[in-house]
Structure formats: structure tokens, C-alpha cells
Design an enzyme around this catalytic site. Structure first.
Site, PDB file in Angstrom:
ATOM      1  N   HIS A  89       3.740   1.781  -0.944  1.00 60.42           N
ATOM      2  CA  HIS A  89       4.490   2.096  -2.157  1.00 60.42           C
ATOM      3  C   HIS A  89       3.837   2.527  -3.347  1.00 60.42           C
ATOM      4  CE1 HIS A  89       8.888   0.722  -1.544  1.00 60.42           C
ATOM      5  NE2 HIS A  89       8.424   0.741  -0.211  1.00 60.42           N
TER       6      HIS A  89
ATOM      7  N   ASP B  32       9.031   0.792  -9.642  1.00 58.75           N
ATOM      8  CA  ASP B  32       9.180   0.772  -7.927  1.00 58.75           C
ATOM      9  C   ASP B  32      10.794   0.263  -7.974  1.00 58.75           C
ATOM     10  OD1 ASP B  32       7.956   1.039  -5.188  1.00 58.75           O
ATOM     11  OD2 ASP B  32       9.369  -0.440  -5.276  1.00 58.75           O
TER      12      ASP B  32
ATOM     13  N   TRP C 247      -8.012   2.052   8.885  1.00 63.95           N
ATOM     14  CA  TRP C 247      -7.664   3.032   7.965  1.00 63.95           C
ATOM     15  C   TRP C 247      -8.312   4.511   8.344  1.00 63.95           C
ATOM     16  CZ3 TRP C 247      -3.666   2.789   4.415  1.00 63.95           C
ATOM     17  CH2 TRP C 247      -3.662   3.653   3.429  1.00 63.95           C
TER      18      TRP C 247
ATOM     19  N   THR D 226       0.764  -1.193  -0.021  1.00 66.53           N
ATOM     20  CA  THR D 226      -0.135   0.096   0.069  1.00 66.53           C
ATOM     21  C   THR D 226       0.821   1.038   0.145  1.00 66.53           C
ATOM     22  OG1 THR D 226      -1.934  -1.303   0.981  1.00 66.53           O
ATOM     23  CG2 THR D 226      -1.857   1.237   1.161  1.00 66.53           C
TER      24      THR D 226
HETATM   25  N1  UDP Z   1      -2.191   6.089   5.143  1.00 61.21           N
HETATM   26  C1  UDP Z   1      -3.471   6.688   5.290  1.00 61.21           C
HETATM   27  N2  UDP Z   1      -4.246   6.053   6.184  1.00 61.21           N
HETATM   28  C2  UDP Z   1      -3.998   5.170   7.267  1.00 61.21           C
HETATM   29  C3  UDP Z   1      -2.708   4.738   7.126  1.00 61.21           C
HETATM   30  C4  UDP Z   1      -1.951   5.360   6.273  1.00 61.21           C
HETATM   31  O1  UDP Z   1      -4.140   7.584   4.471  1.00 61.21           O
HETATM   32  O2  UDP Z   1      -4.762   4.919   8.280  1.00 61.21           O
HETATM   33  C5  UDP Z   1      -1.656   6.569   4.157  1.00 61.21           C
HETATM   34  C6  UDP Z   1      -0.589   7.755   4.636  1.00 61.21           C
HETATM   35  O3  UDP Z   1      -1.330   9.019   4.186  1.00 61.21           O
HETATM   36  C7  UDP Z   1       0.500   7.671   3.674  1.00 61.21           C
HETATM   37  C8  UDP Z   1       0.640   6.302   3.361  1.00 61.21           C
HETATM   38  O4  UDP Z   1      -0.582   5.658   3.823  1.00 61.21           O
HETATM   39  O5  UDP Z   1       0.537   8.404   2.476  1.00 61.21           O
HETATM   40  C9  UDP Z   1       1.598   5.457   4.437  1.00 61.21           C
HETATM   41  O6  UDP Z   1       2.903   5.561   4.399  1.00 61.21           O
HETATM   42  P1  UDP Z   1       4.172   5.877   5.170  1.00 61.21           P
HETATM   43  O7  UDP Z   1       5.379   5.924   4.358  1.00 61.21           O
HETATM   44  O8  UDP Z   1       3.864   6.782   6.108  1.00 61.21           O
HETATM   45  O9  UDP Z   1       4.100   4.457   6.371  1.00 61.21           O
HETATM   46  P2  UDP Z   1       4.150   2.860   6.056  1.00 61.21           P
HETATM   47  O10 UDP Z   1       2.529   2.737   5.701  1.00 61.21           O
HETATM   48  O11 UDP Z   1       4.941   2.946   4.700  1.00 61.21           O
HETATM   49  O12 UDP Z   1       4.556   2.340   7.195  1.00 61.21           O
END
Ligand code: UDP
Length: 499
Positions: free
Chosen positions: A27, A130, A359, A25
Site C-alpha cells: 500500500h 489510504d 526482494w 509495503t
Molecule cells: N515488489 C518488488 N519486489 C518484490 C516484491 C514486490 O518490487 O520482490 C513490488 C512490486 O513491484 C509491486 C509491489 O511490490 O509494486 C507488490 O504489490 P502487489 O499489489 O503486486 O502485491 P502484494 O505485495 O500486495 O501482494
């Protein structure tokens, strides 16, 4: 005779691009935003992914199509049966069982030929893939087209990893907790061995994969980052110098590609209808800058013992908060969910807290005036999104390159207070460290302080937020980058057609 590039190369046909996100997700989200930017600037864009992963972003693509942009998703069938996976398990996400990981990689291996064929059949003029598809640099070379590599990380994080690979400073200290300086970086950043990703501490199969990725980057046309020049300019320059490659910062992509509330709501897995009655109403009832947004990204889950510490710290802080909580299926889940449900009831009654399960519509929440700061794992997308919103952060790095991102937020930009996390862990493991409520509470108090360093951090964050907004406007750094890059790619296409 070959026509020289005159800066205004014209092609009759629009540039055709293929974007290939990784199956995860966080990425997918920024690379799809990036793809949408190219479509916004007149490039014909096809995003290749599998059906389950397409559900993460299809709403955004439909919105863009309805605006007359030339963008679409090309769905390929995930070979679930061939690799022995249940239908729907197509990505590396928080709920993906560990035993499925190698099967997903196997599926990707099976899909490689079909994807290469698509690059050819769809007549791509360039591909953006990617970092986790190093093979795509050869596929592009076979077709004589440029490959741009998408990095999910920051320039600082990639520069830090490069420094460690080159100089091994972590092998020159006596213990796992002794600090060392990362050599040859623009700032004297200190870390410990325990804070390094395992693949940098000592070689493992992932080290080999990262080597292959780096090699493929060197042979690519260049790399793309969700970053903007003013955010980490010295690291941008440093990275290009040490890698000897071209690179463009095109961020903040979340701000650029999602200008309307409809875009922000459509992004990721959010359910629009929950907003009005739930978190939005609650946030709108709170004073400006009074609410903490507590989230650890899309990949993390905490054990019960850690959830208890967070809950107590939040309640004890006296501040309003939105906490994005995720249930997990591990042994202590039963006990944990009972505790959390009680906690949720209590903070609802006191009107101090709001729990979002699963989410959260993060972009919409962060831009709400009631938000005063984050408690975050320092995932790169969240760092960029919080900077864009002009917010300080309590930094709680967990896995991936989070500890490097913490250095940027705390030491370079000085818009963060560390919670004091000591140990890197795998994204799909709990790790052994439990951060105590006192440490969480102290960091929150420092960040939310209305005077002193808290106020200074907010002031700096606001300056960065203004810079982020300028970066994507005409004449801004990211804006210039995309215009120049598209022009360069058009010119390459033109010279290829004239050969
Ligand atoms: N995100 C979101 N809602 C959630 C969790 C994540 O919209 O409940 C989105 C957030 O805005 C970001 C991405 O998912 O764009 C998460 O990427 P990040 O690099 O911060 O963290 P990862 O999920 O890779 O640990």
C-alpha cells in the site's frame, strides 16, 4: 461576491498536500509514487509515516528533492513500547507475527490524534489517505479540506465486491464450487464461493471495516486508483455510477513516477549493488522474451509442498526463469530451504534459472527485454506493472482481491492463463490448496507458446502497454486526470480563502 471557477484558478501559495499511506509495503509503494506525482506537478507534498516504514521509500524522496521537487517525509514515532511490540515491527508484512496485528492496529489508534494534529499544523489544503483510515474523512471535514481516498485495488475488484455486497449471488448456489455470475457488471464474470474473500462470503469484523471504508469513501471528495482509463474503462464508469462518487485513475504510477533506472532501483527494498553482477547480467545473457518472471508479491509465503511443485514445474517447463523466493519461519522451513538450495545449485549449473531471495527490483526486471511473461498472484500493483511492460501472465490468485484481478487479466483483457487456483485464503496463512506442477506447467506452456493464443496474448498485452504509456503523456487520460484534479483542488482552496 464569490469568484466563479474559471478553469485557471491561481493561488499565490502552492497547494499543500499530506499523504498518509497504510502500514504495509504494497500500500505504501503506490501511494508514495502517487504523492511523488503530485510533487512533480507542483504540489507541496508531505508524507506522514513511521521511521521503519519510511526506509521503504526514503531514497525515492531524496532523489525527488534533489530534482528540486517540494516533497518530504514527516516521520512520527511508532508507539512500540506502549503496545508491547519489539522495535522495528511497524507494518503488516509477510514476516509480521500474527499476534502483533492487533497491536499494530492499537498503535495506529494511538497515533490518530497526533496525525490529525499534523493535518492542521502543516496547513494541508487537502489530504490523500489510504482506504484503511476511514476516520480521516471526519478529520478533513473538521478542517474544511477535501479528503481523497486511495484504493489499493482495481476498479473491477471494487465493482465486483460491490456487486456481491448488493446481490449476494454466492448465497444462491448449492455448493462452494458451483459457479455464479457477478450481477450487474459490464461483463458476465463467473466465480465460485470459494474464490471470494471470507469477509464477502459471510460477515466478520473485516466486513464491518469494509463497510466503514465504503461509507468514508462516499463522504470523501473522491477516490484515487492506480489504474488508467484504457485498462478498465467500463469498470471505471460502472464504479463511479454505482458509488455516486468522483474518482480518478492516475496510473500506472510506477511508470510515471519512476522514469529513470535510478528511480526503479531505489523503489522498495531493493539493494542496487546486487544488480550488475547478479540478475541483470544473467538476464542480459538471455534471448528476448525467453524468461519467466515468477513472483507472488510482498506478502505471500508458500509451504514447502507448494515450493516443490513450483520448482518442478519451472524446471520441467524448459524455459528460463527468475523466481523470487521467500524463506519462511514455519515448521517445514528447514526441509524447504535444503530443497531450494539444491534446486538453486542445479538451475545455476544448467543456467536455466535464477533465484532472488526476498526482494526483487521488480520494475527493472519487468522492463528487461529478456522477460517473456509472469507467473503472478495478481496483486494489483503487479498487474499494472506487467501491463505496462506489455507482458502476459500465468494467473495464480491467492488472497485479498486477487481473484477479481484474475477476472480482469484473463476474461476481460485476455492476457492471462489461469493456473486454476480454486480457493481464496488469508494472506498470512498457507491455505489447504496445493497447485500441482502439471497445472502450473500447462499454464506456462500456453502462455509461452510462440504461436496460437500465446502470441495473441502478447499482441494484446503490447497494445495495452502502448496505451499505458500514452495515458501518462500530455493529453493522455491519467495526465488529464491529475491536471484537472489539481486545478479543481486549487480552485477549492481559492474559494475557501475568499469566503
Ligand atoms: N515488489 C518488488 N519486489 C518484490 C516484491 C514486490 O518490487 O520482490 C513490488 C512490486 O513491484 C509491486 C509491489 O511490490 O509494486 C507488490 O504489490 P502487489 O499489489 O503486486 O502485491 P502484494 O505485495 O500486495 O501482494
Amino acid at each position: 461576491m464569490e469568484k466563479e471557477y474559471d478553469g485557471e484558478a491561481q493561488c499565490d501559495e502552492p497547494l499543500r498536500a499530506i499523504f498518509l499511506p497504510f502500514l504495509s509495503t504494497s500500500h505504501i509503494i503506490p501511494l508514495v509514487d502517487m504523492a511523488r506525482l503530485f510533487a512533480m506537478y507542483g504540489v507541496d507534498v508531505t508524507i506522514i509515516t513511521t521511521s521503519h516504514n519510511a526506509t521503504i521509500f526514503q531514497k525515492s524522496i531524496d532523489l525527488d528533492s534533489s530534482r528540486g521537487r517540494s516533497i518530504r517525509t514527516h516521520v512520527i514515532k511508532f508507539p512500540a513500547e506502549k503496545v508491547g511490540l519489539p522495535v522495528g515491527v511497524e507494518a503488516f508484512n509477510v514476516d509480521t507475527p500474527r499476534e502483533s496485528h492487533s497491536k499494530i492496529y492499537m498503535a495506529l489508534f494511538i497515533l490518530q490524534h497526533e496525525i490529525e494534529q499534523l493535518f492542521e499544523d502543516l496547513k494541508a489544503d487537502f489530504i490523500v489517505t489510504d482506504m484503511f483510515y476511514p476516520w480521516s474523512v471526519d478529520a478533513a471535514a473538521k478542517l474544511g479540506i477535501p479528503r481523497l481516498m486511495f484504493h489499493g485495488a482495481s476498479y473491477l475488484a471494487r465493482s465486483a465486491a460491490h456487486s456481491i455486497e448488493l446481490y449476494s449471488p454466492h448465497l444462491k448456489v448449492e455448493s462452494d464450487s458451483e459457479k455464479f455470475v457477478l450481477p450487474e457488471l459490464p461483463d458476465a464474470l463467473e466465480m465460485t464461493r470459494l474464490q471470494l474473500p471470507d469477509w464477502l462470503r459471510s460477515p466478520n469484523p473485516y466486513t464491518e471495516l469494509m463497510k466503514a471504508i465504503k461509507e468514508s469513501e462516499k463522504r470523501s471528495y473522491g477516490s484515487l486508483f492506480n489504474s488508467f482509463y484504457e485498462l478498465e474503462s467500463e469498470y471505471h464508469e460502472h464504479y463511479k455510477r454505482v458509488m455516486g462518487t468522483k474518482s480518478w485513475g492516475l496510473g500506472p504510477v510506477s511508470l510515471w513516477a519512476n522514469r529513470d533506472a535510478s528511480d526503479m532501483a531505489a523503489r522498495g527494498l531493493a539493494k542496487e549493488e546486487e544488480g550488475e553482477e547478479g540478475w541483470l547480467k544473467w538476464l542480459n545473457s538471455k534471448p528476448e522474451g525467453s524468461v519467466l518472471y515468477v513472483s507472488f508479491g510482498s506478502m505471500n509465503k508458500f509451504p514447502y509442498s507448494q515450493l516443490v511443485e513450483i520448482a518442478n514445474a519451472l524446471e520441467g517447463s524448459g524455459h528460463n526463469f527468475i523466481w523470487v523466493v521467500r524463506k519462511n519461519n514455519d515448521a517445514d522451513d528447514q526441509e524447504g530451504s535444503g530443497f531450494l538450495e539444491e534446486f538453486e545449485k542445479r538451475v545455476k549449473e544448467s543456467d536455466k534459472g535464477f533465484l532472488i531471495w526476498g526482494w526483487a527490483p521488480q520494475l527493472l526486471i519487468l522492463e528487461n527485454k529478456a522477460i517473456g511473461g509472469l507467473v503472478s498472484h495478481c496483486g494489483w500493483n503487479t498487474v499494472v506493472e506487467s501491463v505496462n511492460a506489455g507482458l502476459p501472465t500465468v494467473t495464480w490468485p491467492l488472497f485479498a482481491e486477487h481473484f477479481f484481478n484474475e477476472k480482469l487479466v484473463v476474461d476481460v483483457l485476455r492476457i492471462g492463463v489461469p493456473v486454476g487456483a480454486k480457493e481464496w485464503r488469508q494472506w498470512n496463512e498457507f491455505g489447504s490448496e496445493v497447485v500441482k506442477r502439471e497445472d502450473i506447467g500447462n499454464a506456462i506452456a500456453l502462455m509461452m507458446d510462440e504461436a496460437g493464443e500465446g502470441a495473441e496474448m502478447r499482441r494484446r498485452a503490447k497494445i495495452l502497454s502502448d496505451a499505458a504509456k500514452k495515458a501518462i503523456q500530455v493529453g493522455g487520460s491519467s495526465h488529464n486526470n491529475i491536471i484537472e484534479l489539481i486545478q479543481e483542488l486549487k480552485s477549492l482552496k481559492l474559494s475557501k480563502s475568499q469566503r
